[in-house]
Design a protein around this motif. Structure first.
Motif, short mmCIF file in Angstrom:
data_model
loop_
_atom_site.label_atom_id
_atom_site.label_comp_id
_atom_site.label_asym_id
_atom_site.label_seq_id
_atom_site.Cartn_x
_atom_site.Cartn_y
_atom_site.Cartn_z
N SER A 1 6.65 5.98 25.39
CA SER A 1 6.92 7.50 23.66
C SER A 1 5.34 7.83 23.62
N ARG A 2 5.20 8.76 22.91
CA ARG A 2 4.72 8.72 21.97
C ARG A 2 2.62 8.79 23.11
N GLY A 3 3.17 8.88 24.43
CA GLY A 3 1.55 8.88 24.37
C GLY A 3 1.36 6.73 24.98
N ARG A 4 2.01 6.13 25.06
CA ARG A 4 1.53 5.14 25.10
C ARG A 4 2.03 4.44 25.82
N LEU B 1 6.11 -2.90 23.53
CA LEU B 1 7.01 -1.39 23.51
C LEU B 1 8.42 -1.73 24.01
N ASP C 1 10.93 0.90 23.72
CA ASP C 1 10.98 1.97 24.83
C ASP C 1 11.41 2.30 26.60
#
Ligand code: GDP
Ligand code: GDP
Length: 435
Positions: free
Chosen positions: A375-378, A401, A404
């Protein structure tokens, strides 16, 4: 371990509120790890280091708010038969109700430990103080509030005093198998088939729990305990056939075993009650062998058993990696195979994969098929995997993460683990943690 605490009382006194409070924390863990939905009427709890199963008997016996004395009686009879400790809940705001007196009358005569909990003490009583409940003749009273939690600690302190310590210690070395299933599927016949080979019965030893009776089986290179089940008891109770009764028996047997032999009746298919028991096994992280009994009664061609197998696995998905055996208990067909399988599943459940093997194998798979962008590009990165030294297979994936990780990737990883190492018949758990 099978310590059972039953909650009884007339409707609306707060039984299910108390129940929810007692099982909350444990249940949350279960939900988090496996995504299974919560069960309404029974769950685990622990207090002061003792764990027990809590049952809201009211949830089983009555379907509506209109309760009949007879229904209450059934509820209380079940609790008396099955529980180690009974919590009798009354409504402190409403005062002594005539149905409370009926319940007290039955409970006063029983030999089980009964604790009288006076609920709703967070609001002033209309009828004076909780003390009026001494009139029920059940000794000490325990004022509490199921809603706020006040007083529940004192109640639980008392409850656990009457629970046996460790009920399984004596047999801890031997595998424990239990035969479970709905009434009439052939549990007794199956046990007779196991034990009928007379010399195999080594001894009947009285269990450490008051009413448990486990049989040791030692022959053909096998040595295990057959956990007491419905089949080993005489059938006399009028309520033998109600679902609650068989569920109650199943809970006890499943909690005590390492591997559950779940029997279904081939002529009945696989129905929702079978499913409930299967989920109970899965949720308790026990090994499982599924047995389709009365196979002699089914008209079949070369495809029948595969079709039957597929039908069952489709229904129990995502848990599908377990053995299914087709038997005829009365003809002793493949009954020995059931025991061999149970033994195998037991070994699978004990399996420990070394850290090195686990990481070498799994990290390579993860690198070649990494998870989607989180998420959030990570990017989600799994760095290290380890198996816990727990009684059931549990794996921790350390990653950046943990929140996620998507369900489908968890499933992918579980399937990979299952395809590499043999966990046939065993529920396994994957956890994701931040390093
Ligand atoms: P059951 O039918 O015995 O299972 O009763 P429930 O748990 O469904 O509770 C009946 C009602 O009593 C609900 O409206 C609850 O919110 C309420 N209730 C339960 N416990 C308490 C309590 O400790 N204090 C108060 N004030 N209300 C409570
Ligand atoms: P339980 O209630 O699960 O213990 O079931 P029982 O072992 O008492 O069996 C219920 C009924 O099914 C009895 O009449 C048995 O004879 C019958 N039964 C059990 N196993 C088989 C089987 O493999 N084939 C057939 N045809 N009947 C069976």
């Amino acid at each position: 371990m099978s310590n059972i605490v039953a909650i009884v009382g007339r409707p609306n006194v707060g039984k299910s509120t108390l129940f929810n409070r007692l099982v909350q924390s444990r249940q949350a863990i279960v939900e988090e790890s496996s995504g299974v939905t919560r069960d309404r009427h029974y769950g685990h709890s622990d207090w002061n280091g003792k764990s027990f199963t809590v049952i809201d008997t009211g949830g089983y016996v009555v379907g509506s708010d209109d309760i009949f004395e007879e229904e209450i009686r059934k509820q209380v009879d079940l609790a008396i038969d099955e529980a180690d400790v009974i919590i009798f809940v009354v409504d402190g705001q409403a005062g002594v109700h005539v149905l409370d007196e009926d319940v007290a009358l039955i409970l006063r005569k029983c030999k089980k430990k009964v604790l009288l909990g006076v609920n709703k003490t967070d609001i002033p009583s209309k009828f004076g103080e909780a003390a009026e409940f001494y009139a029920l003749g059940l000794g000490e009273i325990y004022p509490f509030s199921a809603m706020t939690g006040t007083g529940t600690g004192e109640l639980l302190d008392e409850v656990v005093k009457y629970l046996p310590n460790d009920t399984t210690e004596d047999y801890s070395d031997l595998p424990r198998f239990a035969v479970v299933g709905r009434p009439n599927v052939g549990k007794s016949s199956m046990i007779n088939a196991f034990l009928g080979q007379e010399r195999n019965i080594v001894t009947d030893i009285a269990g450490t729990t008051r009413d448990s009776n486990n049989t040791r089986f030692n022959a053909f290179g096998m040595d295990f305990m057959l956990v007491d089940t419905a089949g080993l008891r005489k059938k006399s109770k009028v309520y033998e056939n109600i679902e609650f009764y068989s569920v109650m028996r199943s809970i006890r047997a499943i909690e005590e075993c390492d591997v559950a032999i779940l029997i279904i009746d081939a002529t009945q298919g696989f129905d929702s009650q079978d499913m409930n028991i299967l989920r109970l096994i899965e949720r308790n992280k026990k090994g499982m062998v599924l047995v389709v009994n009365k196979w002699d009664l089914v008209e079949k061609d070369s495809n029948t058993h595969l079709a039957f197998e597929n039908m069952i696995r489709e229904r129990t998905a995502p848990f599908v990696d377990y053995p299914i055996i087709f038997t005829s208990a009365i003809n002793r067909q493949r009954t020995f195979k059931v025991l061999e399988m149970a033994q195998k599943v037991y070994e699978n459940r004990e399996r420990k994969i070394s850290v090195r093997e686990l990481n070498d194998t799994m990290l390579e798979i993860i690198n070649s098929q990494p998870p989607q962008i989180a998420s959030r590009g990570r990017y989600l990165k799994i760095k290290y995997i380890t198996q816990l030294k727990s009684p059931t297979p549990q794996f921790i994936f350390f990653c950046n993460l943990p929140k996620d990780v998507k369900d489908n990737y968890v499933r992918f990883l579980e399937n990979k683990i299952r395809s590499i190492w043999d966990f046939h018949g065993v529920p396994i758990q994957l956890f994701f943690r931040e390093k």
